[in-house]
Motif scaffolding. Structure first.
Motif, PDB file in Angstrom:
ATOM      1  N   THR A 106       5.284 -18.859-109.978  1.00 12.00           N
ATOM      2  CA  THR A 106       5.246 -20.288-110.277  1.00 12.00           C
ATOM      3  C   THR A 106       5.792 -21.065-109.091  1.00 12.00           C
ATOM      4  O   THR A 106       6.521 -20.526-108.250  1.00 12.00           O
ATOM      5  CB  THR A 106       6.091 -20.646-111.517  1.00 12.00           C
ATOM      6  OG1 THR A 106       7.468 -20.373-111.238  1.00 12.00           O
ATOM      7  CG2 THR A 106       5.636 -19.891-112.740  1.00 12.00           C
ATOM      8  N   GLY A 110       7.702 -25.360-111.898  1.00 13.58           N
ATOM      9  CA  GLY A 110       7.285 -24.612-113.072  1.00 13.58           C
ATOM     10  C   GLY A 110       5.790 -24.445-113.238  1.00 13.58           C
ATOM     11  O   GLY A 110       5.342 -23.679-114.100  1.00 13.58           O
ATOM     12  N   SER A 111       4.984 -25.126-112.425  1.00 10.74           N
ATOM     13  CA  SER A 111       3.535 -24.989-112.539  1.00 10.74           C
ATOM     14  C   SER A 111       3.083 -23.633-111.987  1.00 10.74           C
ATOM     15  O   SER A 111       3.748 -23.032-111.139  1.00 10.74           O
ATOM     16  CB  SER A 111       2.827 -26.129-111.816  1.00 10.74           C
ATOM     17  OG  SER A 111       3.227 -26.196-110.461  1.00 10.74           O
ATOM     18  N   THR A 112       1.946 -23.172-112.442  1.00  4.35           N
ATOM     19  CA  THR A 112       1.472 -21.829-112.109  1.00  4.35           C
ATOM     20  C   THR A 112       0.979 -21.719-110.671  1.00  4.35           C
ATOM     21  O   THR A 112       0.259 -22.583-110.172  1.00  4.35           O
ATOM     22  CB  THR A 112       0.327 -21.425-113.048  1.00  4.35           C
ATOM     23  OG1 THR A 112       0.810 -21.439-114.396  1.00  4.35           O
ATOM     24  CG2 THR A 112      -0.197 -20.034-112.719  1.00  4.35           C
ATOM     25  N   LEU A 113       1.390 -20.651-110.009  1.00  6.09           N
ATOM     26  CA  LEU A 113       0.866 -20.322-108.696  1.00  6.09           C
ATOM     27  C   LEU A 113      -0.093 -19.154-108.885  1.00  6.09           C
ATOM     28  O   LEU A 113       0.321 -18.023-109.140  1.00  6.09           O
ATOM     29  CB  LEU A 113       1.999 -19.945-107.734  1.00  6.09           C
ATOM     30  CG  LEU A 113       1.671 -19.847-106.237  1.00  6.09           C
ATOM     31  CD1 LEU A 113       2.954 -19.753-105.413  1.00  6.09           C
ATOM     32  CD2 LEU A 113       0.754 -18.683-105.887  1.00  6.09           C
ATOM     33  N   ASP A 114      -1.372 -19.434-108.756  1.00  6.54           N
ATOM     34  CA  ASP A 114      -2.369 -18.384-108.922  1.00  6.54           C
ATOM     35  C   ASP A 114      -3.282 -18.325-107.699  1.00  6.54           C
ATOM     36  O   ASP A 114      -3.061 -19.026-106.710  1.00  6.54           O
ATOM     37  CB  ASP A 114      -3.179 -18.604-110.199  1.00  6.54           C
ATOM     38  CG  ASP A 114      -3.861 -19.976-110.230  1.00  6.54           C
ATOM     39  OD1 ASP A 114      -3.935 -20.649-109.184  1.00  6.54           O
ATOM     40  OD2 ASP A 114      -4.330 -20.370-111.327  1.00  6.54           O
ATOM     41  N   ASP A 176       1.283 -26.644-104.191  1.00  3.10           N
ATOM     42  CA  ASP A 176       0.832 -26.941-105.546  1.00  3.10           C
ATOM     43  C   ASP A 176      -0.354 -27.911-105.484  1.00  3.10           C
ATOM     44  O   ASP A 176      -0.213 -29.028-104.983  1.00  3.10           O
ATOM     45  CB  ASP A 176       1.978 -27.566-106.334  1.00  3.10           C
ATOM     46  CG  ASP A 176       1.647 -27.798-107.795  1.00  3.10           C
ATOM     47  OD1 ASP A 176       0.452 -27.702-108.157  1.00  3.10           O
ATOM     48  OD2 ASP A 176       2.572 -28.071-108.573  1.00  3.10           O
ATOM     49  N   SER A 194       7.168 -22.553-103.423  1.00  5.38           N
ATOM     50  CA  SER A 194       7.589 -21.412-104.240  1.00  5.38           C
ATOM     51  C   SER A 194       8.482 -20.483-103.442  1.00  5.38           C
ATOM     52  O   SER A 194       8.626 -19.310-103.768  1.00  5.38           O
ATOM     53  CB  SER A 194       6.363 -20.642-104.750  1.00  5.38           C
ATOM     54  OG  SER A 194       5.580 -20.167-103.649  1.00  5.38           O
ATOM     55  N   ARG A 215      13.114 -19.882-109.550  1.00  5.81           N
ATOM     56  CA  ARG A 215      11.787 -19.419-109.951  1.00  5.81           C
ATOM     57  C   ARG A 215      11.142 -18.504-108.894  1.00  5.81           C
ATOM     58  O   ARG A 215      10.045 -17.990-109.111  1.00  5.81           O
ATOM     59  CB  ARG A 215      10.865 -20.618-110.205  1.00  5.81           C
ATOM     60  CG  ARG A 215      11.351 -21.564-111.302  1.00  5.81           C
ATOM     61  CD  ARG A 215      10.366 -22.712-111.470  1.00  5.81           C
ATOM     62  NE  ARG A 215      10.858 -23.740-112.366  1.00  5.81           N
ATOM     63  CZ  ARG A 215      10.738 -23.722-113.689  1.00  5.81           C
ATOM     64  NH1 ARG A 215      10.117 -22.697-114.260  1.00  5.81           N
ATOM     65  NH2 ARG A 215      11.222 -24.693-114.433  1.00  5.81           N
TER      66      ARG A 215
END
Length: 528
Positions: A106, A110-114, A176, A194, A215
Protein backbone atom coordinates in the motif's frame (compact mmCIF):
# COMPACT_ATOMS: atom_id res chain seq x y z
CA UNK A 1 19.06 15.87 23.38
CA UNK A 2 21.17 12.71 23.45
CA UNK A 3 24.21 13.19 25.70
CA UNK A 4 27.26 12.63 23.55
CA UNK A 5 29.61 13.12 26.51
CA UNK A 6 28.72 10.03 28.48
CA UNK A 7 31.55 7.50 28.62
CA UNK A 8 33.22 9.10 25.59
CA UNK A 9 36.88 9.70 25.06
CA UNK A 10 37.31 12.92 23.13
CA UNK A 11 38.89 11.49 20.03
CA UNK A 12 38.02 11.52 16.36
CA UNK A 13 37.68 8.22 14.57
CA UNK A 14 39.05 8.48 11.05
CA UNK A 15 38.71 5.33 9.01
CA UNK A 16 37.97 4.10 5.54
CA UNK A 17 34.70 2.44 4.66
CA UNK A 18 36.56 -0.73 3.75
CA UNK A 19 38.18 -1.02 7.18
CA UNK A 20 34.89 -0.38 8.92
CA UNK A 21 33.11 -3.06 6.96
CA UNK A 22 35.83 -5.62 7.66
CA UNK A 23 35.53 -5.37 11.39
CA UNK A 24 36.43 -2.03 12.93
CA UNK A 25 34.18 -1.62 15.95
CA UNK A 26 33.87 2.14 15.85
CA UNK A 27 30.47 2.04 14.17
CA UNK A 28 29.31 -1.46 14.94
CA UNK A 29 26.19 -1.03 17.05
CA UNK A 30 22.76 -2.35 16.18
CA UNK A 31 21.09 -0.57 19.05
CA UNK A 32 18.36 1.94 18.41
CA UNK A 33 17.80 5.17 20.27
CA UNK A 34 14.69 7.06 19.35
CA UNK A 35 15.41 10.14 21.46
CA UNK A 36 14.56 12.53 18.66
CA UNK A 37 15.27 12.26 14.93
CA UNK A 38 18.72 11.75 13.53
CA UNK A 39 19.62 14.98 11.74
CA UNK A 40 21.55 14.74 8.47
CA UNK A 41 23.12 17.78 6.82
CA UNK A 42 23.79 18.17 3.09
CA UNK A 43 24.43 20.97 0.62
CA UNK A 44 22.41 19.15 -2.05
CA UNK A 45 18.74 20.05 -1.83
CA UNK A 46 16.03 18.57 -4.10
CA UNK A 47 15.01 20.44 -7.23
CA UNK A 48 11.59 18.72 -7.18
CA UNK A 49 9.52 16.26 -5.16
CA UNK A 50 8.03 14.61 -8.25
CA UNK A 51 10.00 11.61 -9.57
CA UNK A 52 8.81 12.28 -13.13
CA UNK A 53 10.80 15.53 -13.18
CA UNK A 54 14.08 14.49 -11.63
CA UNK A 55 17.33 13.19 -13.04
CA UNK A 56 19.51 14.76 -10.38
CA UNK A 57 20.35 14.49 -6.70
CA UNK A 58 16.70 14.90 -5.72
CA UNK A 59 17.05 11.11 -5.79
CA UNK A 60 18.79 11.27 -2.40
CA UNK A 61 15.45 12.14 -0.84
CA UNK A 62 13.40 9.92 -3.16
CA UNK A 63 15.30 6.77 -2.16
CA UNK A 64 13.97 7.16 1.37
CA UNK A 65 10.37 8.23 0.80
CA UNK A 66 9.41 6.40 -2.41
CA UNK A 67 9.83 2.76 -3.38
CA UNK A 68 11.11 1.11 -6.54
CA UNK A 69 10.62 -2.42 -7.81
CA UNK A 70 14.32 -3.10 -7.31
CA UNK A 71 16.93 -1.46 -5.09
CA UNK A 72 20.20 -2.18 -3.27
CA UNK A 73 20.27 -3.84 0.15
CA UNK A 74 23.51 -3.30 2.08
CA UNK A 75 26.38 -5.04 0.31
CA UNK A 76 24.55 -5.53 -2.98
CA UNK A 77 26.09 -4.25 -6.21
CA UNK A 78 23.32 -5.53 -8.44
CA UNK A 79 19.63 -4.66 -8.01
CA UNK A 80 17.55 -6.80 -5.66
CA UNK A 81 13.75 -6.90 -5.14
CA UNK A 82 12.13 -4.22 -2.98
CA UNK A 83 8.50 -3.52 -3.94
CA UNK A 84 8.90 -6.59 -6.12
CA UNK A 85 8.98 -10.09 -4.73
CA UNK A 86 11.01 -11.21 -7.75
CA UNK A 87 12.14 -9.87 -11.14
CA UNK A 88 13.95 -11.46 -14.08
CA UNK A 89 14.29 -11.48 -17.85
CA UNK A 90 11.93 -14.14 -19.18
CA UNK A 91 13.59 -14.48 -22.59
CA UNK A 92 17.10 -15.16 -23.85
CA UNK A 93 17.46 -11.83 -25.68
CA UNK A 94 17.06 -9.52 -22.65
CA UNK A 95 13.91 -7.91 -24.05
CA UNK A 96 11.10 -9.09 -21.75
CA UNK A 97 11.47 -8.29 -18.06
CA UNK A 98 8.86 -9.57 -15.59
CA UNK A 99 8.29 -8.59 -11.97
CA UNK A 100 5.97 -10.06 -9.37
CA UNK A 101 5.00 -7.63 -6.60
CA UNK A 102 5.00 -8.37 -2.89
CA UNK A 103 1.61 -9.13 -1.37
CA UNK A 104 -0.34 -6.43 0.40
CA UNK A 105 1.57 -3.36 -0.76
CA UNK A 106 0.00 0.00 0.00
CA UNK A 107 0.96 3.64 -0.28
CA UNK A 108 1.49 5.72 2.83
CA UNK A 109 -2.12 6.95 2.70
CA UNK A 110 -3.44 3.38 2.72
CA UNK A 111 -4.40 3.15 -0.96
CA UNK A 112 -3.44 -0.01 -2.85
CA UNK A 113 -0.13 -0.30 -4.64
CA UNK A 114 -0.62 -2.81 -7.43
CA UNK A 115 0.78 -3.55 -10.87
CA UNK A 116 -1.48 -0.89 -12.34
CA UNK A 117 0.19 1.76 -10.15
CA UNK A 118 3.63 0.63 -11.34
CA UNK A 119 2.55 0.83 -14.97
CA UNK A 120 0.98 4.24 -14.33
CA UNK A 121 4.18 5.57 -12.75
CA UNK A 122 6.43 4.47 -15.61
CA UNK A 123 4.01 5.56 -18.34
CA UNK A 124 3.64 8.93 -16.61
CA UNK A 125 7.38 9.62 -16.81
CA UNK A 126 7.30 9.13 -20.56
CA UNK A 127 4.08 11.06 -21.08
CA UNK A 128 5.23 14.15 -19.19
CA UNK A 129 8.67 13.83 -20.80
CA UNK A 130 10.44 16.60 -18.90
CA UNK A 131 13.41 18.02 -20.81
CA UNK A 132 16.53 16.60 -19.17
CA UNK A 133 14.29 14.39 -17.03
CA UNK A 134 14.23 10.65 -16.35
CA UNK A 135 12.40 9.70 -19.56
CA UNK A 136 15.88 9.59 -21.06
CA UNK A 137 16.58 6.49 -18.97
CA UNK A 138 13.74 4.62 -20.68
CA UNK A 139 14.99 4.70 -24.25
CA UNK A 140 14.92 0.91 -24.51
CA UNK A 141 11.38 0.55 -23.16
CA UNK A 142 8.63 -0.17 -25.68
CA UNK A 143 5.64 -0.70 -23.40
CA UNK A 144 4.55 -1.77 -19.93
CA UNK A 145 1.72 -4.18 -19.22
CA UNK A 146 0.01 -5.22 -15.99
CA UNK A 147 -1.65 -8.56 -16.81
CA UNK A 148 -2.67 -9.08 -13.18
CA UNK A 149 -2.71 -7.16 -9.91
CA UNK A 150 0.75 -8.37 -8.93
CA UNK A 151 2.48 -8.90 -12.29
CA UNK A 152 4.24 -6.20 -14.32
CA UNK A 153 5.85 -6.94 -17.69
CA UNK A 154 8.27 -4.60 -19.45
CA UNK A 155 8.70 -5.13 -23.18
CA UNK A 156 11.89 -3.60 -24.54
CA UNK A 157 12.44 -2.42 -28.10
CA UNK A 158 15.99 -3.78 -28.03
CA UNK A 159 18.12 -5.97 -25.78
CA UNK A 160 19.13 -4.11 -22.63
CA UNK A 161 20.95 -5.94 -19.86
CA UNK A 162 21.09 -2.68 -17.89
CA UNK A 163 17.30 -2.35 -17.60
CA UNK A 164 17.15 -3.82 -14.07
CA UNK A 165 19.61 -1.10 -13.02
CA UNK A 166 17.29 1.53 -14.51
CA UNK A 167 14.33 0.17 -12.55
CA UNK A 168 16.41 0.45 -9.37
CA UNK A 169 16.97 4.20 -9.81
CA UNK A 170 14.80 6.52 -7.71
CA UNK A 171 13.57 8.01 -11.01
CA UNK A 172 11.40 4.91 -11.31
CA UNK A 173 9.73 5.57 -7.95
CA UNK A 174 6.18 4.26 -7.73
CA UNK A 175 3.56 6.97 -7.16
CA UNK A 176 -0.13 6.84 -6.27
CA UNK A 177 -2.23 7.34 -9.45
CA UNK A 178 -4.85 9.21 -7.41
CA UNK A 179 -2.30 11.72 -6.11
CA UNK A 180 -0.17 12.40 -9.21
CA UNK A 181 -1.73 13.63 -12.49
CA UNK A 182 -0.98 11.50 -15.53
CA UNK A 183 0.02 14.35 -17.82
CA UNK A 184 1.49 16.98 -15.51
CA UNK A 185 3.83 17.30 -12.56
CA UNK A 186 2.49 17.51 -9.05
CA UNK A 187 3.00 21.11 -7.98
CA UNK A 188 2.60 21.08 -4.19
CA UNK A 189 5.04 19.86 -1.55
CA UNK A 190 3.07 16.73 -0.72
CA UNK A 191 4.32 13.20 -1.28
CA UNK A 192 2.39 9.92 -1.42
CA UNK A 193 4.87 7.08 -1.68
CA UNK A 194 5.47 3.63 -0.25
CA UNK A 195 9.08 3.95 0.88
CA UNK A 196 10.59 3.35 4.32
CA UNK A 197 9.63 6.87 5.45
CA UNK A 198 6.88 9.38 4.92
CA UNK A 199 7.62 13.04 4.30
CA UNK A 200 6.12 14.63 7.39
CA UNK A 201 7.05 18.19 6.42
CA UNK A 202 9.14 19.92 3.80
CA UNK A 203 10.50 23.44 3.42
CA UNK A 204 12.31 23.98 0.14
CA UNK A 205 16.01 24.64 0.62
CA UNK A 206 15.73 24.29 4.39
CA UNK A 207 14.64 20.89 5.68
CA UNK A 208 12.77 17.64 5.07
CA UNK A 209 11.33 15.81 8.08
CA UNK A 210 10.98 12.05 7.60
CA UNK A 211 9.00 9.69 9.84
CA UNK A 212 8.82 5.92 9.77
CA UNK A 213 6.23 4.64 7.29
CA UNK A 214 4.41 1.89 9.17
CA UNK A 215 2.81 0.66 5.94
CA UNK A 216 6.16 -0.01 4.24
CA UNK A 217 6.88 -3.52 2.98
CA UNK A 218 10.36 -4.01 1.56
CA UNK A 219 13.90 -5.06 2.43
CA UNK A 220 14.91 -1.97 4.44
CA UNK A 221 15.40 -2.62 8.16
CA UNK A 222 14.98 0.80 9.73
CA UNK A 223 17.32 1.43 12.63
CA UNK A 224 15.66 4.71 13.61
CA UNK A 225 12.15 6.08 13.76
CA UNK A 226 12.72 9.51 12.24
CA UNK A 227 15.28 11.48 10.26
CA UNK A 228 15.48 15.19 9.52
CA UNK A 229 17.51 16.31 6.51
CA UNK A 230 18.75 19.88 6.71
CA UNK A 231 19.90 21.69 3.58
CA UNK A 232 22.86 24.07 3.80
CA UNK A 233 24.24 26.62 1.37
CA UNK A 234 27.88 25.88 2.15
CA UNK A 235 30.16 23.38 3.83
CA UNK A 236 31.45 25.71 6.53
CA UNK A 237 28.00 26.39 7.93
CA UNK A 238 27.18 22.70 7.78
CA UNK A 239 30.35 21.60 9.61
CA UNK A 240 29.80 24.27 12.27
CA UNK A 241 26.32 22.85 12.80
CA UNK A 242 27.89 19.40 13.26
CA UNK A 243 30.42 20.73 15.76
CA UNK A 244 27.67 22.61 17.59
CA UNK A 245 25.59 19.41 17.93
CA UNK A 246 22.79 20.85 15.78
CA UNK A 247 23.15 18.02 13.26
CA UNK A 248 24.41 14.47 13.70
CA UNK A 249 25.96 13.74 10.33
CA UNK A 250 27.03 15.50 7.12
CA UNK A 251 26.63 14.12 3.64
CA UNK A 252 27.31 15.68 0.24
CA UNK A 253 29.14 18.95 -0.04
CA UNK A 254 31.97 18.78 2.48
CA UNK A 255 34.55 21.31 1.32
CA UNK A 256 38.18 20.29 0.98
CA UNK A 257 39.29 22.61 3.75
CA UNK A 258 36.72 21.16 6.11
CA UNK A 259 37.76 17.62 5.22
CA UNK A 260 41.38 18.47 5.96
CA UNK A 261 40.32 20.07 9.23
CA UNK A 262 38.36 17.00 10.25
CA UNK A 263 41.36 14.82 9.43
CA UNK A 264 43.83 17.02 11.29
CA UNK A 265 44.65 18.25 14.74
CA UNK A 266 41.55 20.41 15.01
CA UNK A 267 39.38 17.30 15.38
CA UNK A 268 41.54 15.20 17.68
CA UNK A 269 39.73 16.54 20.71
CA UNK A 270 36.30 16.38 19.13
CA UNK A 271 33.76 13.61 19.32
CA UNK A 272 33.62 13.26 15.53
CA UNK A 273 34.34 10.58 12.99
CA UNK A 274 35.26 11.00 9.33
CA UNK A 275 34.48 8.12 6.99
CA UNK A 276 36.44 8.13 3.74
CA UNK A 277 35.40 5.91 0.85
CA UNK A 278 35.97 5.58 -2.87
CA UNK A 279 33.50 7.53 -4.96
CA UNK A 280 32.36 7.39 -8.56
CA UNK A 281 30.93 10.89 -8.81
CA UNK A 282 32.50 13.03 -11.52
CA UNK A 283 32.69 16.71 -12.41
CA UNK A 284 32.88 17.97 -16.00
CA UNK A 285 32.25 20.82 -18.44
CA UNK A 286 29.53 20.77 -21.10
CA UNK A 287 29.90 22.70 -24.38
CA UNK A 288 26.80 23.98 -26.16
CA UNK A 289 27.05 23.06 -29.87
CA UNK A 290 24.74 25.95 -30.83
CA UNK A 291 27.07 28.58 -29.43
CA UNK A 292 29.20 30.23 -32.16
CA UNK A 293 32.43 29.59 -30.25
CA UNK A 294 31.75 26.58 -28.01
CA UNK A 295 30.17 24.89 -31.03
CA UNK A 296 33.55 24.79 -32.81
CA UNK A 297 35.49 21.59 -32.17
CA UNK A 298 38.85 23.39 -32.37
CA UNK A 299 37.85 25.74 -29.53
CA UNK A 300 36.83 22.79 -27.38
CA UNK A 301 40.04 20.95 -28.20
CA UNK A 302 42.11 24.00 -27.33
CA UNK A 303 40.39 24.23 -23.94
CA UNK A 304 41.03 20.53 -23.40
CA UNK A 305 44.70 21.17 -24.17
CA UNK A 306 44.98 24.04 -21.67
CA UNK A 307 43.00 22.80 -18.66
CA UNK A 308 45.23 21.56 -15.83
CA UNK A 309 43.20 19.01 -13.88
CA UNK A 310 45.99 18.25 -11.43
CA UNK A 311 46.16 21.92 -10.45
CA UNK A 312 42.40 21.99 -9.85
CA UNK A 313 42.56 18.84 -7.71
CA UNK A 314 45.52 20.15 -5.67
CA UNK A 315 44.91 23.91 -5.40
CA UNK A 316 41.14 23.95 -5.10
CA UNK A 317 40.27 20.55 -3.63
CA UNK A 318 43.42 19.93 -1.56
CA UNK A 319 43.83 16.49 -3.17
CA UNK A 320 40.48 15.27 -1.85
CA UNK A 321 39.53 14.54 -5.49
CA UNK A 322 41.49 12.93 -8.32
CA UNK A 323 42.10 14.27 -11.86
CA UNK A 324 39.86 12.53 -14.38
CA UNK A 325 40.70 11.97 -18.06
CA UNK A 326 37.58 10.12 -19.19
CA UNK A 327 33.85 10.34 -18.55
CA UNK A 328 34.01 6.81 -17.12
CA UNK A 329 35.66 7.01 -13.68
CA UNK A 330 38.40 4.83 -12.29
CA UNK A 331 37.17 1.64 -10.67
CA UNK A 332 34.60 0.79 -13.33
CA UNK A 333 35.16 -1.79 -16.06
CA UNK A 334 36.12 -0.01 -19.29
CA UNK A 335 37.74 3.10 -17.77
CA UNK A 336 40.36 4.77 -19.97
CA UNK A 337 42.56 7.87 -19.78
CA UNK A 338 41.66 9.14 -23.25
CA UNK A 339 42.11 12.87 -22.70
CA UNK A 340 45.57 12.39 -21.20
CA UNK A 341 46.54 9.94 -23.93
CA UNK A 342 45.52 12.40 -26.67
CA UNK A 343 46.51 15.73 -25.11
CA UNK A 344 49.23 14.93 -22.61
CA UNK A 345 50.28 17.67 -20.20
CA UNK A 346 48.60 21.10 -20.41
CA UNK A 347 50.20 23.26 -23.11
CA UNK A 348 49.22 26.74 -24.26
CA UNK A 349 51.56 26.38 -27.25
CA UNK A 350 49.77 23.26 -28.49
CA UNK A 351 46.41 24.91 -27.91
CA UNK A 352 47.49 27.94 -29.95
CA UNK A 353 48.43 25.68 -32.86
CA UNK A 354 45.01 24.02 -32.74
CA UNK A 355 43.32 27.41 -32.99
CA UNK A 356 45.59 28.96 -35.62
CA UNK A 357 45.31 25.85 -37.81
CA UNK A 358 41.55 26.48 -37.73
CA UNK A 359 42.03 30.13 -38.68
CA UNK A 360 41.26 31.46 -35.18
CA UNK A 361 43.83 34.12 -34.32
CA UNK A 362 41.95 36.40 -31.90
CA UNK A 363 41.18 35.62 -28.27
CA UNK A 364 38.08 33.46 -27.99
CA UNK A 365 35.36 35.04 -25.81
CA UNK A 366 33.48 32.52 -23.69
CA UNK A 367 31.11 32.65 -20.74
CA UNK A 368 31.43 29.80 -18.25
CA UNK A 369 28.44 29.10 -16.03
CA UNK A 370 28.30 27.25 -12.71
CA UNK A 371 25.72 26.64 -10.00
CA UNK A 372 26.11 28.19 -6.58
CA UNK A 373 24.41 25.56 -4.41
CA UNK A 374 24.73 22.06 -5.80
CA UNK A 375 28.24 20.61 -5.98
CA UNK A 376 29.90 22.01 -2.89
CA UNK A 377 31.53 25.17 -1.66
CA UNK A 378 34.60 24.91 -3.91
CA UNK A 379 32.66 25.24 -7.16
CA UNK A 380 33.19 28.99 -7.38
CA UNK A 381 36.92 28.54 -6.65
CA UNK A 382 37.12 25.81 -9.27
CA UNK A 383 35.71 28.10 -11.93
CA UNK A 384 38.00 30.91 -10.83
CA UNK A 385 40.90 28.52 -11.39
CA UNK A 386 39.54 27.54 -14.81
CA UNK A 387 39.26 31.22 -15.67
CA UNK A 388 42.85 31.80 -14.52
CA UNK A 389 44.21 28.87 -16.54
CA UNK A 390 42.38 29.77 -19.74
CA UNK A 391 43.22 33.46 -19.60
CA UNK A 392 46.86 32.75 -18.69
CA UNK A 393 47.15 30.99 -22.05
CA UNK A 394 46.33 34.36 -23.71
CA UNK A 395 43.95 32.47 -25.98
CA UNK A 396 40.64 33.13 -24.23
CA UNK A 397 38.63 35.94 -22.67
CA UNK A 398 36.54 34.32 -19.95
CA UNK A 399 33.45 35.64 -18.19
CA UNK A 400 32.08 33.74 -15.19
CA UNK A 401 28.39 33.66 -14.30
CA UNK A 402 26.39 31.62 -11.80
CA UNK A 403 22.88 30.84 -10.60
CA UNK A 404 21.23 28.76 -7.88
CA UNK A 405 20.51 25.22 -9.00
CA UNK A 406 16.79 25.55 -9.63
CA UNK A 407 17.17 28.44 -12.11
CA UNK A 408 20.51 27.04 -13.32
CA UNK A 409 18.72 23.90 -14.57
CA UNK A 410 16.16 26.00 -16.42
CA UNK A 411 18.98 27.91 -18.13
CA UNK A 412 20.89 24.95 -19.49
CA UNK A 413 17.70 23.20 -20.56
CA UNK A 414 16.89 26.28 -22.65
CA UNK A 415 20.39 26.28 -24.16
CA UNK A 416 21.36 29.61 -22.59
CA UNK A 417 24.92 28.68 -21.58
CA UNK A 418 27.91 28.43 -23.97
CA UNK A 419 29.87 26.34 -21.43
CA UNK A 420 28.57 25.09 -18.11
CA UNK A 421 29.65 22.88 -15.25
CA UNK A 422 27.88 19.72 -14.19
CA UNK A 423 28.46 16.95 -11.74
CA UNK A 424 27.26 13.38 -12.08
CA UNK A 425 26.41 10.94 -9.34
CA UNK A 426 25.81 7.59 -11.01
CA UNK A 427 22.36 6.15 -11.52
CA UNK A 428 23.97 2.73 -11.28
CA UNK A 429 27.53 1.36 -11.09
CA UNK A 430 28.20 0.53 -14.74
CA UNK A 431 30.21 2.31 -17.45
CA UNK A 432 27.00 2.52 -19.50
CA UNK A 433 25.70 5.06 -17.02
CA UNK A 434 28.62 7.42 -17.65
CA UNK A 435 28.05 7.46 -21.41
CA UNK A 436 24.41 6.79 -22.30
CA UNK A 437 22.89 9.62 -20.20
CA UNK A 438 24.94 12.25 -22.05
CA UNK A 439 24.27 11.32 -25.67
CA UNK A 440 21.19 11.29 -27.87
CA UNK A 441 18.47 13.81 -28.63
CA UNK A 442 17.14 13.70 -25.07
CA UNK A 443 19.71 13.33 -22.36
CA UNK A 444 20.48 14.33 -18.80
CA UNK A 445 22.22 17.51 -19.96
CA UNK A 446 19.24 19.06 -21.71
CA UNK A 447 21.68 19.62 -24.60
CA UNK A 448 21.19 17.25 -27.57
CA UNK A 449 24.31 15.31 -28.52
CA UNK A 450 23.96 13.27 -31.68
CA UNK A 451 26.56 10.52 -31.38
CA UNK A 452 25.15 7.91 -33.74
CA UNK A 453 27.96 5.40 -33.49
CA UNK A 454 27.54 5.33 -29.72
CA UNK A 455 23.74 5.30 -29.60
CA UNK A 456 23.11 3.04 -32.60
CA UNK A 457 26.04 0.62 -32.41
CA UNK A 458 28.22 0.57 -29.30
CA UNK A 459 25.62 0.87 -26.57
CA UNK A 460 23.16 -1.59 -28.17
CA UNK A 461 26.01 -4.06 -28.61
CA UNK A 462 27.08 -3.73 -24.97
CA UNK A 463 23.51 -4.14 -23.71
CA UNK A 464 23.15 -7.56 -25.29
CA UNK A 465 25.80 -8.81 -22.92
CA UNK A 466 24.69 -9.73 -19.40
CA UNK A 467 28.30 -10.29 -18.30
CA UNK A 468 29.48 -6.69 -18.00
CA UNK A 469 33.10 -7.78 -18.02
CA UNK A 470 32.71 -8.62 -21.71
CA UNK A 471 31.90 -5.09 -22.92
CA UNK A 472 35.26 -3.35 -22.44
CA UNK A 473 35.82 -2.84 -26.17
CA UNK A 474 32.53 -1.05 -26.70
CA UNK A 475 33.11 1.32 -23.81
CA UNK A 476 36.68 2.06 -24.83
CA UNK A 477 35.54 2.98 -28.33
CA UNK A 478 32.69 5.12 -26.99
CA UNK A 479 35.07 7.03 -24.73
CA UNK A 480 37.39 7.72 -27.63
CA UNK A 481 34.50 9.24 -29.60
CA UNK A 482 33.80 11.52 -26.64
CA UNK A 483 37.47 12.52 -26.55
CA UNK A 484 37.52 13.26 -30.28
CA UNK A 485 34.37 15.41 -30.09
CA UNK A 486 35.39 17.15 -26.84
CA UNK A 487 31.75 18.05 -26.24
CA UNK A 488 32.19 16.94 -22.62
CA UNK A 489 35.38 17.66 -20.69
CA UNK A 490 35.91 15.54 -17.55
CA UNK A 491 37.74 17.35 -14.75
CA UNK A 492 37.83 15.26 -11.59
CA UNK A 493 36.55 12.19 -9.78
CA UNK A 494 35.41 12.53 -6.20
CA UNK A 495 35.69 10.54 -3.03
CA UNK A 496 32.92 10.00 -0.51
CA UNK A 497 33.33 11.67 2.87
CA UNK A 498 30.82 11.39 5.67
CA UNK A 499 31.44 13.27 8.92
CA UNK A 500 29.37 12.26 11.92
CA UNK A 501 29.18 12.57 15.67
CA UNK A 502 30.64 9.66 17.58
CA UNK A 503 27.26 8.41 18.77
CA UNK A 504 26.02 7.74 15.22
CA UNK A 505 26.29 4.19 13.93
CA UNK A 506 25.71 2.80 10.44
CA UNK A 507 27.24 5.54 8.30
CA UNK A 508 29.61 3.03 6.72
CA UNK A 509 26.62 0.98 5.54
CA UNK A 510 24.43 3.86 4.45
CA UNK A 511 25.70 4.52 0.90
CA UNK A 512 24.30 2.40 -1.90
CA UNK A 513 26.38 1.65 -5.06
CA UNK A 514 25.15 4.92 -6.58
CA UNK A 515 26.37 6.74 -3.44
CA UNK A 516 22.83 7.62 -2.39
CA UNK A 517 22.32 7.64 1.36
CA UNK A 518 19.92 5.08 2.80
CA UNK A 519 19.09 6.92 6.02
CA UNK A 520 17.37 3.86 7.51
CA UNK A 521 20.82 2.43 8.24
CA UNK A 522 21.63 5.23 10.70
CA UNK A 523 21.15 4.77 14.44
CA UNK A 524 22.38 6.11 17.75
CA UNK A 525 24.70 4.20 20.01
CA UNK A 526 23.33 3.78 23.49
CA UNK A 527 26.22 2.06 25.25
CA UNK A 528 29.99 2.38 25.09
Amino acid sequence: MFNRNRCLRRVAAIASISSLVTGCGVLSSDSQDDEGPIVVGTTSSPSTLDPAASWDSSWELFRNIYQTLLSYPVGATTPQPDAAKSCAFSDSSNQVFRCELREGLTFSDGSTLDAGAVKYSIDRIRKINVNGGPAGLLGSLDRVQAPSEREVVFYLNKPDATFPFVLATPAMSIVDPDAYPAGALREDDGVVGSGPYTLRSYKEGAAAELARNDRYKGFAERRNSAVTIRYFQDSGTMVKALRDDRIDLTYRGLAAGDIIGLQGKTSKEEELQLIDGTGTDINYLVFNPKDPWAGRKEVRQAIAQVVDRAAIAHKVYKDTVDPLYSMVPKGLTGHTTGFFDDYGEPSAAKARRILTDAGITERVPLTLWYTTDRYGSETALEFKELERQLEASKLFDITLKSRPWKTYVEGYQKGEYPVFGRGWFPDFPDADNFIAPFVGKQNALGTPYEATEITAELLPSSRRESDRGNVVRQFEEAQQILVDDARLLPLWQGRQYVAASRDISGAERALDPSTIMMVWELSRKTSW
